[in-house]
Design an enzyme around this catalytic site. Structure first.
Site, PDB file in Angstrom:
ATOM      1  N   ARG A  70       0.823  -1.220   0.000  1.00 25.50           N
ATOM      2  CA  ARG A  70       0.000   0.000   0.000  1.00 25.50           C
ATOM      3  C   ARG A  70       0.856   1.268   0.000  1.00 25.50           C
ATOM      4  O   ARG A  70       0.508   2.245  -0.658  1.00 25.50           O
ATOM      5  CB  ARG A  70      -0.960  -0.035   1.188  1.00 25.50           C
ATOM      6  CG  ARG A  70      -1.936  -1.223   1.087  1.00 25.50           C
ATOM      7  CD  ARG A  70      -3.365  -0.815   1.207  1.00 25.50           C
ATOM      8  NE  ARG A  70      -4.237  -1.922   0.812  1.00 25.50           N
ATOM      9  CZ  ARG A  70      -5.231  -2.405   1.559  1.00 25.50           C
ATOM     10  NH1 ARG A  70      -5.486  -1.861   2.739  1.00 25.50           N
ATOM     11  NH2 ARG A  70      -5.987  -3.380   1.114  1.00 25.50           N
ATOM     12  N   SER A 124      17.463 -15.028   6.916  1.00 21.51           N
ATOM     13  CA  SER A 124      16.940 -14.294   5.751  1.00 21.51           C
ATOM     14  C   SER A 124      17.699 -12.993   5.530  1.00 21.51           C
ATOM     15  O   SER A 124      17.975 -12.612   4.383  1.00 21.51           O
ATOM     16  CB  SER A 124      15.455 -13.983   5.954  1.00 21.51           C
ATOM     17  OG  SER A 124      14.774 -15.178   6.208  1.00 21.51           O
ATOM     18  N   ASP A 158      11.727 -15.145  17.379  1.00 16.60           N
ATOM     19  CA  ASP A 158      12.820 -15.394  18.320  1.00 16.60           C
ATOM     20  C   ASP A 158      13.380 -14.115  18.948  1.00 16.60           C
ATOM     21  O   ASP A 158      14.043 -14.166  19.977  1.00 16.60           O
ATOM     22  CB  ASP A 158      13.970 -16.148  17.621  1.00 16.60           C
ATOM     23  CG  ASP A 158      13.494 -17.450  16.987  1.00 16.60           C
ATOM     24  OD1 ASP A 158      12.553 -18.046  17.526  1.00 16.60           O
ATOM     25  OD2 ASP A 158      14.058 -17.859  15.955  1.00 16.60           O
ATOM     26  N   GLY A 193      12.638 -20.088  20.355  1.00 15.91           N
ATOM     27  CA  GLY A 193      13.591 -18.980  20.450  1.00 15.91           C
ATOM     28  C   GLY A 193      14.971 -19.297  19.897  1.00 15.91           C
ATOM     29  O   GLY A 193      15.882 -18.498  20.011  1.00 15.91           O
ATOM     30  N   ARG A 194      15.103 -20.487  19.334  1.00 12.84           N
ATOM     31  CA  ARG A 194      16.414 -20.938  18.840  1.00 12.84           C
ATOM     32  C   ARG A 194      17.487 -20.714  19.904  1.00 12.84           C
ATOM     33  O   ARG A 194      17.290 -21.093  21.035  1.00 12.84           O
ATOM     34  CB  ARG A 194      16.774 -20.212  17.538  1.00 12.84           C
ATOM     35  CG  ARG A 194      15.905 -20.650  16.380  1.00 12.84           C
ATOM     36  CD  ARG A 194      16.685 -20.489  15.096  1.00 12.84           C
ATOM     37  NE  ARG A 194      15.801 -20.461  13.957  1.00 12.84           N
ATOM     38  CZ  ARG A 194      16.180 -20.157  12.738  1.00 12.84           C
ATOM     39  NH1 ARG A 194      17.417 -19.835  12.487  1.00 12.84           N
ATOM     40  NH2 ARG A 194      15.319 -20.174  11.749  1.00 12.84           N
ATOM     41  N   GLY A 224       5.177 -15.370  36.093  1.00 15.23           N
ATOM     42  CA  GLY A 224       5.577 -15.658  37.464  1.00 15.23           C
ATOM     43  C   GLY A 224       6.098 -17.076  37.636  1.00 15.23           C
ATOM     44  O   GLY A 224       5.711 -17.785  38.567  1.00 15.23           O
ATOM     45  N   GLU A 283       8.637 -20.178  38.545  1.00 16.42           N
ATOM     46  CA  GLU A 283       9.560 -20.420  39.661  1.00 16.42           C
ATOM     47  C   GLU A 283      11.010 -20.437  39.168  1.00 16.42           C
ATOM     48  O   GLU A 283      11.919 -20.078  39.902  1.00 16.42           O
ATOM     49  CB  GLU A 283       9.244 -21.765  40.338  1.00 16.42           C
ATOM     50  CG  GLU A 283       8.196 -21.681  41.432  1.00 16.42           C
ATOM     51  CD  GLU A 283       6.835 -21.276  40.930  1.00 16.42           C
ATOM     52  OE1 GLU A 283       6.462 -21.668  39.808  1.00 16.42           O
ATOM     53  OE2 GLU A 283       6.137 -20.543  41.654  1.00 16.42           O
TER      54      GLU A 283
HETATM   55  P1  ADP Z   1      15.219 -17.057   9.484  1.00 14.28           P
HETATM   56  O1  ADP Z   1      15.236 -15.944   8.506  1.00 14.28           O
HETATM   57  O2  ADP Z   1      13.892 -17.258  10.129  1.00 14.28           O
HETATM   58  O3  ADP Z   1      16.378 -16.964  10.469  1.00 14.28           O
HETATM   59  P2  ADP Z   1      16.639 -19.280   8.131  1.00 14.28           P
HETATM   60  O4  ADP Z   1      17.804 -19.235   9.038  1.00 14.28           O
HETATM   61  O5  ADP Z   1      16.070 -20.610   7.826  1.00 14.28           O
HETATM   62  O6  ADP Z   1      15.400 -18.424   8.674  1.00 14.28           O
HETATM   63  O7  ADP Z   1      17.034 -18.592   6.771  1.00 14.28           O
HETATM   64  C1  ADP Z   1      16.099 -18.450   5.732  1.00 14.28           C
HETATM   65  C2  ADP Z   1      16.773 -18.555   4.397  1.00 14.28           C
HETATM   66  O8  ADP Z   1      17.739 -17.493   4.240  1.00 14.28           O
HETATM   67  C3  ADP Z   1      17.588 -19.813   4.169  1.00 14.28           C
HETATM   68  O9  ADP Z   1      16.805 -20.906   3.782  1.00 14.28           O
HETATM   69  C4  ADP Z   1      18.504 -19.377   3.019  1.00 14.28           C
HETATM   70  O10 ADP Z   1      17.823 -19.420   1.776  1.00 14.28           O
HETATM   71  C5  ADP Z   1      18.773 -17.915   3.364  1.00 14.28           C
HETATM   72  N1  ADP Z   1      20.079 -17.824   4.033  1.00 14.28           N
HETATM   73  C6  ADP Z   1      20.378 -18.133   5.315  1.00 14.28           C
HETATM   74  N2  ADP Z   1      21.699 -17.996   5.564  1.00 14.28           N
HETATM   75  C7  ADP Z   1      22.265 -17.592   4.405  1.00 14.28           C
HETATM   76  C8  ADP Z   1      23.606 -17.287   3.988  1.00 14.28           C
HETATM   77  N3  ADP Z   1      24.645 -17.366   4.823  1.00 14.28           N
HETATM   78  N4  ADP Z   1      23.797 -16.891   2.708  1.00 14.28           N
HETATM   79  C9  ADP Z   1      22.768 -16.798   1.852  1.00 14.28           C
HETATM   80  N5  ADP Z   1      21.491 -17.088   2.179  1.00 14.28           N
HETATM   81  C10 ADP Z   1      21.228 -17.478   3.425  1.00 14.28           C
END
Ligand code: ADP
Length: 322
Positions: free
Chosen positions: A25, A105, A127, A170-171, A185, A187
């Site tokens: 938008r 990403s 996360d 949260g990885r 809250g 423990e």
């Molecule tokens: P998030 O974005 O949730 O942390 P991911 O860690 O699975 O998810 O990353 C999503 C996508 O981003 C991966 O499947 C890949 O296509 C791309 N990606 C991740 N790390 C790299 C990297 N070092 N170089 C290029 N692309 C990457």
């Protein structure tokens, strides 16, 4: 700028749709054409690109997930994969790309931007582990889901004098676990950032039992060295010292679904629109995040080279309040 594209990538987060809507938008508002890339970087490589009008993003602000779909794409991690992605963008005459997603990403976005393509990231992951944004899109909704689970577990735990291990997502980051524990809250809170001896947790729960507490809730981050499964195995061996009967609940992907909270919809609307404004200024290669309450850019290089820290004063607070 005339033509831009938007994609969602990695783990989906509630509020991604609100961000897509805001990109479309605000882009249309500037008189630009906006395209959506389906299935994240995989769709970019295969040229799965569709035009998005104002109506295509109608009725999605309240929906979780992502209408564009998301994917994890190994090919994009290679230079050849990213070269294919660039070819797709050029085929559609797209001049800039907005990437809505988390750590992985934005690393991908940085790699593509180094090949000379203008990219702006939008901070979105449940996360909350992304440098450059105090809060990321989706975390507030996920937090409220885990909090509701904790509240419910407390009721049943009190009725049966039980201890519950509640594992949240949260990885490698303990943010969701810490905030769930404080708000509910708990423990005890177990996060990757604070190494612990499981023996101390056993003592802690035992003390709660001796104090006459009706229940004990232990929130565990999935990335902790002792996650819920490992802790449960340890507790089993020391059952007689704990006192409470023990149950384990692992929330998993339940935290990813659901409708985005008001906070996430507003944050997503601001960051999505902010990404388009940033492109208008001609300042790409950044992540749009929330810093001191303001929509702010941080260079993608800085984002990928820094690890976000959680505020450990909150961990101390949780220990005082338990
Ligand atoms: P998030 O974005 O949730 O942390 P991911 O860690 O699975 O998810 O990353 C999503 C996508 O981003 C991966 O499947 C890949 O296509 C791309 N990606 C991740 N790390 C790299 C990297 N070092 N170089 C290029 N692309 C990457």
């Amino acid at each position: 700028m005339k033509k831009i594209a938007v994609l969602t990538s990695g783990g989906d987060a509630p509020g991604m749709n609100a961000a897509i809507r805001a990109v479309v938008r605000n882009g249309l508002h500037k008189g630009w054409e906006v395209y959506g890339v389906r299935l994240g970087y995989a769709g970019l490589i295969s040229g799965n690109i569709i035009p998005l009008g104002a109506r295509e993003v109608g009725g999605i602000i309240q929906r979780g997930g992502t209408v564009l779909g998301s994917a994890r794409c190994v090919e994009f991690k290679t230079e050849a994969g990213r070269a294919k992605a660039l070819r797709s963008l050029r085929q559609f005459d797209i001049e800039a790309l907005i990437v809505i997603g988390g750590n992985g990403s934005q690393t991908g976005a940085y790699e593509l931007s180094k090949m000379g393509f203008p990219i702006v990231g939008v901070a979105s992951t449940i996360d909350n582990d992304l440098y450059g944004s105090e809060m990321t899109i989706g975390v507030d909704t996920a937090l409220n889901i885990s909090l509701e689970a904790l509240d419910r577990l407390k009721i049943t735990a009190s009725s049966h004098q039980r201890a519950f291990l509640l594992e949240v997502m949260g990885r490698e980051c303990g943010y969701l676990a810490l905030m769930t524990g404080i708000a509910g809250g708990a423990e005890s809170i177990i996060i990757p950032e604070v190494p612990l001896d499981p023996e101390d947790v056993v003592d802690h729960i035992h003390k709660a039992y001796e104090k006459g507490k009706a229940h004990a809730i232990i929130v565990v981050a999935e990335g902790a060295k002792y996650n819920a499964t490992k802790l449960a195995a340890y507790f089993d061996e020391h059952h007689e010292r704990i006192g409470f009967d023990l149950r384990v609940t692992i929330l998993g992907h339940i935290q990813r679904g659901g409708n985005p909270s008001a906070f996430d919809r507003i944050l997503a609307s601001r960051l999505g629109a902010g990404a388009v404004d940033q492109l208008e200024k001609g300042e790409a290669g950044v992540l749009m995040g929330l810093l001191h309450g303001e929509v702010s850019p941080t260079s993608l290089e800085e984002v990928v080279n820094n690890k976000k820290k959680i505020d450990l004063r909150l961990f101390e607070l949780a220990n005082i309040l338990d």
